[in-house]
Design an enzyme around this catalytic site. Structure first.
Site, PDB file in Angstrom:
ATOM      1  N   TYR A 187     -51.311  50.213 -28.474  1.00 58.98           N
ATOM      2  CA  TYR A 187     -50.941  49.364 -29.196  1.00 58.98           C
ATOM      3  C   TYR A 187     -49.942  49.733 -30.108  1.00 58.98           C
ATOM      4  CZ  TYR A 187     -51.537  45.146 -32.356  1.00 58.98           C
ATOM      5  OH  TYR A 187     -51.272  43.899 -33.230  1.00 58.98           O
ATOM      6  N   LYS A 259     -52.807  42.927 -26.797  1.00 59.35           N
ATOM      7  CA  LYS A 259     -53.833  42.074 -27.434  1.00 59.35           C
ATOM      8  C   LYS A 259     -55.144  42.007 -26.739  1.00 59.35           C
ATOM      9  CE  LYS A 259     -51.128  41.308 -31.321  1.00 59.35           C
ATOM     10  NZ  LYS A 259     -51.622  41.662 -32.589  1.00 59.35           N
ATOM     11  N   GLU A 330     -48.954  34.467 -29.973  1.00 60.18           N
ATOM     12  CA  GLU A 330     -48.589  35.883 -30.190  1.00 60.18           C
ATOM     13  C   GLU A 330     -47.213  36.057 -30.076  1.00 60.18           C
ATOM     14  OE1 GLU A 330     -48.852  39.381 -31.421  1.00 60.18           O
ATOM     15  OE2 GLU A 330     -50.625  38.255 -31.032  1.00 60.18           O
ATOM     16  N   ASP A 354     -49.989  36.311 -35.723  1.00 55.42           N
ATOM     17  CA  ASP A 354     -48.754  36.850 -36.588  1.00 55.42           C
ATOM     18  C   ASP A 354     -48.993  36.375 -37.913  1.00 55.42           C
ATOM     19  OD1 ASP A 354     -47.324  38.558 -34.453  1.00 55.42           O
ATOM     20  OD2 ASP A 354     -47.514  36.318 -33.798  1.00 55.42           O
ATOM     21  N   ALA A 390     -45.292  36.552 -40.370  1.00 55.74           N
ATOM     22  CA  ALA A 390     -46.024  37.471 -41.023  1.00 55.74           C
ATOM     23  C   ALA A 390     -46.410  37.162 -42.366  1.00 55.74           C
ATOM     24  CB  ALA A 390     -45.843  38.662 -40.636  1.00 55.74           C
ATOM     25  N   ASN A 499     -43.540  46.820 -38.628  1.00 52.12           N
ATOM     26  CA  ASN A 499     -43.580  47.720 -37.421  1.00 52.12           C
ATOM     27  C   ASN A 499     -42.372  47.809 -36.574  1.00 52.12           C
ATOM     28  OD1 ASN A 499     -46.214  48.928 -37.502  1.00 52.12           O
ATOM     29  ND2 ASN A 499     -47.101  47.109 -37.045  1.00 52.12           N
TER      30      ASN A 499
END
EC number: 1.1.1.38
Length: 669
Positions: A187, A259, A330, A354, A390, A499
């Protein structure tokens, strides 16, 4: 006993234990307890019959055989109904219609060198395997040694991908044994690099690919994966906003796969009952479009009515083909993520990780930090640097949680400050901001004379309790910004979440240094401890597997804000922080993630039952009296055990050879 969309067995956990204990001398292959649902289709029954080959004799008479809820054969081994007949289970022997090379090439059935001697004889494997029979532990030792030979995270990611498409049990067992080491490999942060290189590192397809130029094929393509009760959880992405690295086109299928791996690893959803979906609507990534090896559509992203019509057909197809599945959106782009969630969240049980998943785990960390420092949520001021999906999801979750706990919505919104590339979002920016952003816009008059483009100046004036980074602007939380925050806040709560790791707004070592180890820090990727302080990772794997599992098991019609808030409260309660000691970190460790997910799922289920969105208690108990429906325990601890009994575990189970009707759809063999 209750038929489950999550389970692949019909024998309850304690029933199986008693049966095997009473018959230790019998070969494992003589216990024909049905795995089921891996090859059922629509309303037709799977016509499984035990073979009459000399290597596998039928150990029971037809009188001893009863139809299971999915129409397969299972041995009736109990005289009276089990007192926990409403509990679902994932234990029992597996009926398998494959043999020889086909069996070894099936990741769901393959055991590799762990096939027993009896299974090798029954499934025609003797010539295809070395003679030594290994245990799962021995396979894990071998696999881990092979992994350790590899020097780079991406090479290790490739190894794990190869293992996943060969042997699901071994793949998940290896991750579970080395979870802290391997979650960052499968991940974030490594998966982002694997997604970017998808077309160059491609070996074997996984998932379903839906092409915007062929919208009429959506239903047919989805149906190739199974019947209407074969899928519990779907992750879909159009790949526009992948893990902080943006548009990755067809490679986005890998985020759906990752995921779902976490759904199985953390949430116990059976790996044969999940579906990754990639919506190929083109790409605006010019590097990909110019790449001769790129495997997706090379035209620019299609937007507007054609895009919306494509999504509408997809949603309708999901509702028709997999009417009970939970849909997980996603890494959609900021212009689509929120509006698609709001458009479809009440049409089918759906969830945007998210927005809602990120918001949930950040909210839980914030509650834990506030509780540790004896501060109240209603007095908290949160500055969010980055106002995309996010950041807005975090803002909305904080507001929703405040409202759930009695704070007026407008008052709650006043506590949230959003910054994007133009600076603090003000009311004068309405033409250039989305409706979701504008509800947090501040009065221009109140901020007159202040440089609202400067993070330092905004921090100086907001005096935030919590600073959250979702900007992908590496190093944005500079020393002067953090020290300014610390002037007004003796225990600053700071969450740099962008990220991959190279895009973090700050690194924990600097944050702790600049605040004399007084900051309460959680990050978006794993970091080592700093001066004995464990750095928690605000990883979505703490939230979405539990929420998703709860939605699946409750048969929720929708995933409500209160269900998510229930999960948030439960996660916050699990914080290892102790009074006067912040060294353990804000969130529980990854080594307890399965228990964490089970507890979140329990909270979600009980909230769904309270709100009336759960359909589980409308289901007939298979094999029960007419009108007898499922009853879910209302006591938290009893419901927790009910949940845990249904979670898949990566262990090898005895296998039974069967024949099946070739006209019946064979799912994921």
């Amino acid at each position: 006993m209750l038929r489950t969309r999550l389970s692949v067995s019909v024998a309850a956990r304690s029933q199986l234990t008693r049966s095997l204990t009473a018959s230790r001398t019998a070969p494992l292959r003589r216990w024909p307890i049905q795995q089921s649902r891996l090859y059922s289709s629509n309303t037709r029954s799977h016509k499984a019959t035990t073979t009459r080959e000399n290597t596998f004799q039928k150990p029971y008479s037809d009188e001893e055989v009863t139809k299971t809820p999915v129409g397969s054969r299972a041995r009736k081994i109990f005289e009276a109904p089990h007192p926990h007949a409403t509990r679902l289970t994932v234990e029992g022997a597996i009926e398998c219609p494959l043999e020889s090379f086909q069996l070894l090439n099936s990741p769901l059935f393959n055991k590799g060198s762990a096939f027993t001697q009896e299974e090798r004889e029954a499934f025609n494997l003797e010539a295809l395997l070395p003679p030594q029979v290994n245990t799962l532990d021995e396979q894990l030792e071998r696999s881990y040694k092979q992994l350790c030979y590899l020097k780079t995270p991406l090479a290790k990611n490739d190894f794990m991908t190869s293992l996943r498409v060969q042997n699901k049990v071994l793949y998940f067992a290896l991750i579970r044994r080395h979870i802290k080491e391997l979650v960052p490999i499968i991940y974030t942060p490594t998966e982002g690099d694997a997604i970017a290189a998808y077309s160059h590192r491609f070996r074997k397809p996984e998932g379903v690919f839906l092409d915007i130029t062929e919208p009429d094929s959506i239903e047919c393509r989805l149906a190739t994966y199974g019947g209407d009760k074969d899928v519990d959880y779907i992750v879909v992405s159009d790949s526009e906003g992948i893990l902080g690295i943006g548009d990755q086109g067809i490679g986005g299928v890998r985020i759906a796969i990752s995921k779902l791996a976490l759904m199985t690893l953390c949430g116990g959803i059976h790996p044969g009952r999940v579906l990754p979906v990639c919506l190929d609507v083109g790409t605006n990534n010019k590097k990909l479009a110019r790449d001769e090896l790129y495997m997706g559509n090379k035209f620019s992203r299609i937007r507007g009515k054609q895009y919306d019509d494509f999504l509408e057909k997809f949603i309708k197809a999901v509702k028709k083909v997999y009417p009970s599945a939970v849909l997980h959106f996603e890494d959609f782009g900021v212009k689509n993520a929120r509006r698609l969630l709001e458009k479809y969240r009440y049409e089918l049980p759906s969830f945007n990780d998210d927005i809602q998943g990120t918001g949930a785990v950040v909210m839980a960390s914030l509650i834990a930090a506030l509780k540790h420092t004896n501060r109240d949520l209603k007095d908290t001021r949160v500055l969010i640097y980055g106002a995309g999906s996010a950041g807005l999801g975090i803002a909305d979750q904080i507001v929703n949680h405040m409202v759930t706990h009695g704070v007026d919505k407008e008052e709650a919104r006043k506590k949230i400050f959003l910054m994007d590339r133009r600076g603090l979002i003000l009311q004068s920016y309405e033409a250039n901001s989305t409706p979701a952003q504008h509800v947090y816009a501040k009065s221009d008059a109140e901020w007159a004379g202040i440089n609202t483009r400067s993070l330092h100046d905004v921090v100086e004036n907001v005096k935030p309790t919590c600073l959250v980074g979702c900007s992908t602007q590496a190093g944005a939380f500079t020393q002067d910004v953090v020290e300014e925050m610390h002037k007004h806040n003796p225990r600053p709560i700071i969450f740099p979440l962008s990220n991959p790791t190279r895009l973090h707004e700050a690194v924990p070592a600097d944050l702790m240094k600049w605040t004399n180890n007084n900051a309460l820090v959680a990050t978006g990727s794993p970091f080592p401890p700093v001066d004995g302080y464990r750095i928690s990772e605000n990883n979505n794997c703490y939230s979405f597997p539990g929420i998703g599992l709860g939605a699946v098991l409750s048969r929720a019609t929708t995933i409500t804000d209160k269900m998510i808030s229930a999960a948030v409260d439960q996660l916050a309660e699990l914080s290892p922080l102790r009074e006067g000691d912040s060294r353990p970190g804000l969130l529980p460790g990854l080594d307890t993630i399965t228990n964490t997910s089970a507890r979140l799922a329990t909270a979600v289920i009980l909230q769904a039952l309270e709100e009336g969105t759960a359909r589980i208690e409308q289901e007939q108990v298979p094999g029960g009296a007419p009108g007898e429906t499922v009853k879910v325990p209302r006591d938290f601890d009893e419901c927790l055990q009910w949940v845990k009994a249904q979670m898949w575990e990566p262990v090898y189970r005895p296998m039974i050879k069967v024949q099946h009707d070739p006209s019946v759809h064979t799912n994921q063999l």
